[in-house]
Design an enzyme around this catalytic site. Structure first.
Site, PDB file in Angstrom:
ATOM      1  N   LYS A 181      -3.933   0.259  13.702  1.00  0.00           N
ATOM      2  CA  LYS A 181      -3.277   1.452  14.247  1.00  0.00           C
ATOM      3  C   LYS A 181      -3.520   1.494  15.754  1.00  0.00           C
ATOM      4  O   LYS A 181      -4.633   1.221  16.203  1.00  0.00           O
ATOM      5  CB  LYS A 181      -3.899   2.713  13.631  1.00  0.00           C
ATOM      6  CG  LYS A 181      -3.598   2.856  12.164  1.00  0.00           C
ATOM      7  CD  LYS A 181      -4.011   4.218  11.664  1.00  0.00           C
ATOM      8  CE  LYS A 181      -5.331   4.173  10.924  1.00  0.00           C
ATOM      9  NZ  LYS A 181      -5.533   5.331  10.032  1.00  0.00           N
TER      10      LYS A 181
ATOM     11  N   VAL B   4      -5.482   0.583   2.720  1.00  0.00           N
ATOM     12  CA  VAL B   4      -5.638  -0.874   2.686  1.00  0.00           C
ATOM     13  C   VAL B   4      -6.881  -1.241   1.869  1.00  0.00           C
ATOM     14  O   VAL B   4      -6.833  -2.152   1.031  1.00  0.00           O
ATOM     15  CB  VAL B   4      -5.727  -1.442   4.118  1.00  0.00           C
ATOM     16  CG1 VAL B   4      -6.163  -2.908   4.103  1.00  0.00           C
ATOM     17  CG2 VAL B   4      -4.383  -1.289   4.827  1.00  0.00           C
TER      18      VAL B   4
ATOM     19  N   ASP C 218     -16.963   6.504  13.252  1.00  0.00           N
ATOM     20  CA  ASP C 218     -15.725   6.550  12.473  1.00  0.00           C
ATOM     21  C   ASP C 218     -15.141   5.146  12.405  1.00  0.00           C
ATOM     22  O   ASP C 218     -14.487   4.680  13.336  1.00  0.00           O
ATOM     23  CB  ASP C 218     -14.722   7.530  13.099  1.00  0.00           C
ATOM     24  CG  ASP C 218     -13.500   7.732  12.199  1.00  0.00           C
ATOM     25  OD1 ASP C 218     -13.423   7.063  11.144  1.00  0.00           O
ATOM     26  OD2 ASP C 218     -12.642   8.559  12.553  1.00  0.00           O
TER      27      ASP C 218
ATOM     28  N   LYS D 139      -5.187  10.916  -0.196  1.00  0.00           N
ATOM     29  CA  LYS D 139      -5.349   9.587   0.410  1.00  0.00           C
ATOM     30  C   LYS D 139      -6.561   8.923  -0.235  1.00  0.00           C
ATOM     31  O   LYS D 139      -7.686   9.367  -0.027  1.00  0.00           O
ATOM     32  CB  LYS D 139      -5.534   9.750   1.923  1.00  0.00           C
ATOM     33  CG  LYS D 139      -5.911   8.488   2.681  1.00  0.00           C
ATOM     34  CD  LYS D 139      -5.978   8.774   4.173  1.00  0.00           C
ATOM     35  CE  LYS D 139      -6.697   7.692   4.939  1.00  0.00           C
ATOM     36  NZ  LYS D 139      -6.756   7.967   6.393  1.00  0.00           N
TER      37      LYS D 139
ATOM     38  N   GLU E 164       0.840  -1.206   0.000  1.00  0.00           N
ATOM     39  CA  GLU E 164       0.000   0.000   0.000  1.00  0.00           C
ATOM     40  C   GLU E 164       0.876   1.258   0.000  1.00  0.00           C
ATOM     41  O   GLU E 164       2.072   1.202   0.300  1.00  0.00           O
ATOM     42  CB  GLU E 164      -0.924   0.006   1.218  1.00  0.00           C
ATOM     43  CG  GLU E 164      -0.179   0.126   2.520  1.00  0.00           C
ATOM     44  CD  GLU E 164      -0.848   1.054   3.522  1.00  0.00           C
ATOM     45  OE1 GLU E 164      -1.300   2.143   3.120  1.00  0.00           O
ATOM     46  OE2 GLU E 164      -0.886   0.684   4.700  1.00  0.00           O
TER      47      GLU E 164
ATOM     48  N   SER F  59     -13.132   2.486   9.631  1.00  0.00           N
ATOM     49  CA  SER F  59     -12.406   2.464   8.363  1.00  0.00           C
ATOM     50  C   SER F  59     -13.112   1.625   7.310  1.00  0.00           C
ATOM     51  O   SER F  59     -13.646   0.546   7.602  1.00  0.00           O
ATOM     52  CB  SER F  59     -11.006   1.908   8.592  1.00  0.00           C
ATOM     53  OG  SER F  59     -10.332   1.824   7.359  1.00  0.00           O
ATOM     54  N   ALA F  60     -13.050   2.102   6.062  1.00  0.00           N
ATOM     55  CA  ALA F  60     -13.540   1.321   4.917  1.00  0.00           C
ATOM     56  C   ALA F  60     -12.686   0.072   4.709  1.00  0.00           C
ATOM     57  O   ALA F  60     -13.068  -0.817   3.950  1.00  0.00           O
ATOM     58  CB  ALA F  60     -13.521   2.187   3.652  1.00  0.00           C
ATOM     59  N   ASP F  61     -11.533  -0.008   5.391  1.00  0.00           N
ATOM     60  CA  ASP F  61     -10.710  -1.220   5.312  1.00  0.00           C
ATOM     61  C   ASP F  61     -11.521  -2.450   5.736  1.00  0.00           C
ATOM     62  O   ASP F  61     -11.342  -3.544   5.174  1.00  0.00           O
ATOM     63  CB  ASP F  61      -9.488  -1.132   6.243  1.00  0.00           C
ATOM     64  CG  ASP F  61      -8.470  -0.099   5.793  1.00  0.00           C
ATOM     65  OD1 ASP F  61      -8.668   0.519   4.725  1.00  0.00           O
ATOM     66  OD2 ASP F  61      -7.478   0.089   6.522  1.00  0.00           O
TER      67      ASP F  61
HETATM   68  N1  PSU Z   1      -1.773   2.571   9.961  1.00  0.00           N
HETATM   69  C1  PSU Z   1      -0.800   3.471  10.250  1.00  0.00           C
HETATM   70  N2  PSU Z   1      -0.618   4.513   9.408  1.00  0.00           N
HETATM   71  C2  PSU Z   1      -1.391   4.676   8.302  1.00  0.00           C
HETATM   72  C3  PSU Z   1      -2.417   3.739   8.006  1.00  0.00           C
HETATM   73  C4  PSU Z   1      -2.553   2.698   8.861  1.00  0.00           C
HETATM   74  O1  PSU Z   1      -0.116   3.332  11.259  1.00  0.00           O
HETATM   75  O2  PSU Z   1      -1.192   5.648   7.573  1.00  0.00           O
HETATM   76  C5  PSU Z   1      -3.277   3.934   6.784  1.00  0.00           C
HETATM   77  C6  PSU Z   1      -3.542   2.634   6.020  1.00  0.00           C
HETATM   78  O3  PSU Z   1      -3.373   2.895   4.651  1.00  0.00           O
HETATM   79  C7  PSU Z   1      -4.980   2.325   6.330  1.00  0.00           C
HETATM   80  C8  PSU Z   1      -5.564   3.707   6.464  1.00  0.00           C
HETATM   81  O4  PSU Z   1      -5.610   1.579   5.317  1.00  0.00           O
HETATM   82  O5  PSU Z   1      -4.570   4.411   7.168  1.00  0.00           O
HETATM   83  C9  PSU Z   1      -6.894   3.715   7.156  1.00  0.00           C
HETATM   84  O6  PSU Z   1      -7.433   4.998   7.064  1.00  0.00           O
HETATM   85  P1  PSU Z   1      -8.969   5.269   7.472  1.00  0.00           P
HETATM   86  O7  PSU Z   1      -9.045   4.979   8.943  1.00  0.00           O
HETATM   87  O8  PSU Z   1      -9.193   6.712   7.158  1.00  0.00           O
HETATM   88  O9  PSU Z   1      -9.797   4.312   6.658  1.00  0.00           O
HETATM   89 MN    MN Z   2     -12.226   7.236   9.146  1.00  0.00          MN
END
Ligand code: PSU
Ligand code: MN
Length: 293
Positions: free
Chosen positions: A151, A101, A130, A81, A20, A132-134
């Site tokens: 994270k 991801v 909140d 992003k 990624e 993640s779409a992951d």
């Molecule tokens: N974990 C980290 N740093 C990051 C990410 C994850 O320590 O930058 C990134 C990854 O790419 C993950 C994304 O898919 O953050 C998730 O973002 P969001 O919560 O906005 O979906």
């Molecule tokens: Mn988010």
């Protein structure tokens, strides 16, 4: 879209590891991000697989970046992003972006890549709604994803519950407990464990034979991590400060990661770099095991 080297490896059934790029554009500070990105791709090569960094470059989906493209992406302060809710608009608008991801898993699967390495996945945040779409992306994408946990700023038990609800296949790599990113161990038990790359390949084959289309999420604990309670205490302190300063939304994660690095005198950054390289190496081993049959 496919780099020639990646296309050739896929056509010949040789191991390929997708990587990624949000970690490059948003997860790490410049110029350290470029050095780490190069260390990750090198680790994949040294373990005998072809690295395929996935990103959006001037509106084009790229699967496999040349070194000078990696350098340009790492230096681009305006790179966006890309998750799934803005991926199509970024492509249509000719933009440059790191892929999360969720976006990377989708694009890697579309390109025919079976294994993907990252540092940490997204998950359920403490602030309501909140998420993640992951998580839903992993639920519908048939791919092996290697990470060292979510994270550390996330609600870990809630994220595990959500993974269970969504039916994502979860395995600990040489561990029975969820690793917590900077820390190799949290108190939260995992449903399954494997002890070598061949074991992961077996789980992925079984997942496919069962007709299950969700990802296999492999949690690989960092080798020399920080104590769980210590990291949690830093996360709580950083969250408190962010609230007091009114920092939220897109600015929150970078702020928290930077404060963790300061509070730990760089130890969280060192752990981050180590786990990214270790995950890339394990992913290459899994891709090799999958290619060998
Ligand atoms: N974990 C980290 N740093 C990051 C990410 C994850 O320590 O930058 C990134 C990854 O790419 C993950 C994304 O898919 O953050 C998730 O973002 P969001 O919560 O906005 O979906
Ligand atoms: Mn988010």
């Amino acid at each position: 879209m496919l780099a020639p080297e990646v296309a050739a490896a896929l056509a010949e059934g040789r191991p390929v590891v997708a990587l990624e790029s949000t970690v490059i554009t948003h997860g790490l500070a410049r110029p350290e991000n470029l050095a780490v990105a190069r260390a990750i791709t090198r680790a994949v090569r040294e373990a005998g697989a072809v690295p395929a960094v996935i990103a959006i470059i001037r509106g084009k989906v790229r699967v496999g970046l040349e070194d000078r493209e990696l350098e340009a992406l790492a230096e681009d302060e305006r790179a966006e992003k890309a998750s799934l809710w803005n991926l199509a608009a970024l492509v249509a608008g000719g933009k440059t972006a790191g892929t999360t991801v969720a976006a990377t898993a989708h694009l890697a699967h579309q390109a025919g890549i079976a294994v993907f390495a990252t540092g940490g996945t997204g998950g359920v945040h403490f602030s309501p709604f909140d998420e993640s779409a992951d998580l839903p992306a992993l639920a519908r994408t048939s791919i092996v994803v290697v990470s060292s946990g979510m994270k550390s700023i996330l609600d870990l038990p809630a994220t595990l519950e959500r993974l269970e609800t969504l039916g994502v296949a979860v395995v600990g790599y040489r561990t029975d407990r969820l690793p917590a990113f900077h820390s190799p161990e949290s108190p939260h038990p995992l449903p399954a464990r494997v002890d070598d790359p061949e074991g992961v390949a077996e789980v992925f084959r079984a997942q496919q034979a069962l007709g299950l289309s969700a990802a296999v999420l492999v949690f690989n604990p960092v080798s020399e991590g920080l104590p769980f309670d210590q990291v949690q205490a830093w996360v709580e302190a950083a969250n408190r400060e962010a609230r007091e300063k009114g920092i939220h939304g897109k600015a929150l994660t970078p702020y928290l990661l930077r404060r963790l690095a300061e509070l730990s005198e760089g130890a969280t950054d060192r752990a981050n770099r180590r786990l990214l390289v270790e995950n890339a190496r394990l992913a290459a081993g899994i891709a090799t095991a999958l290619a060998e049959r």
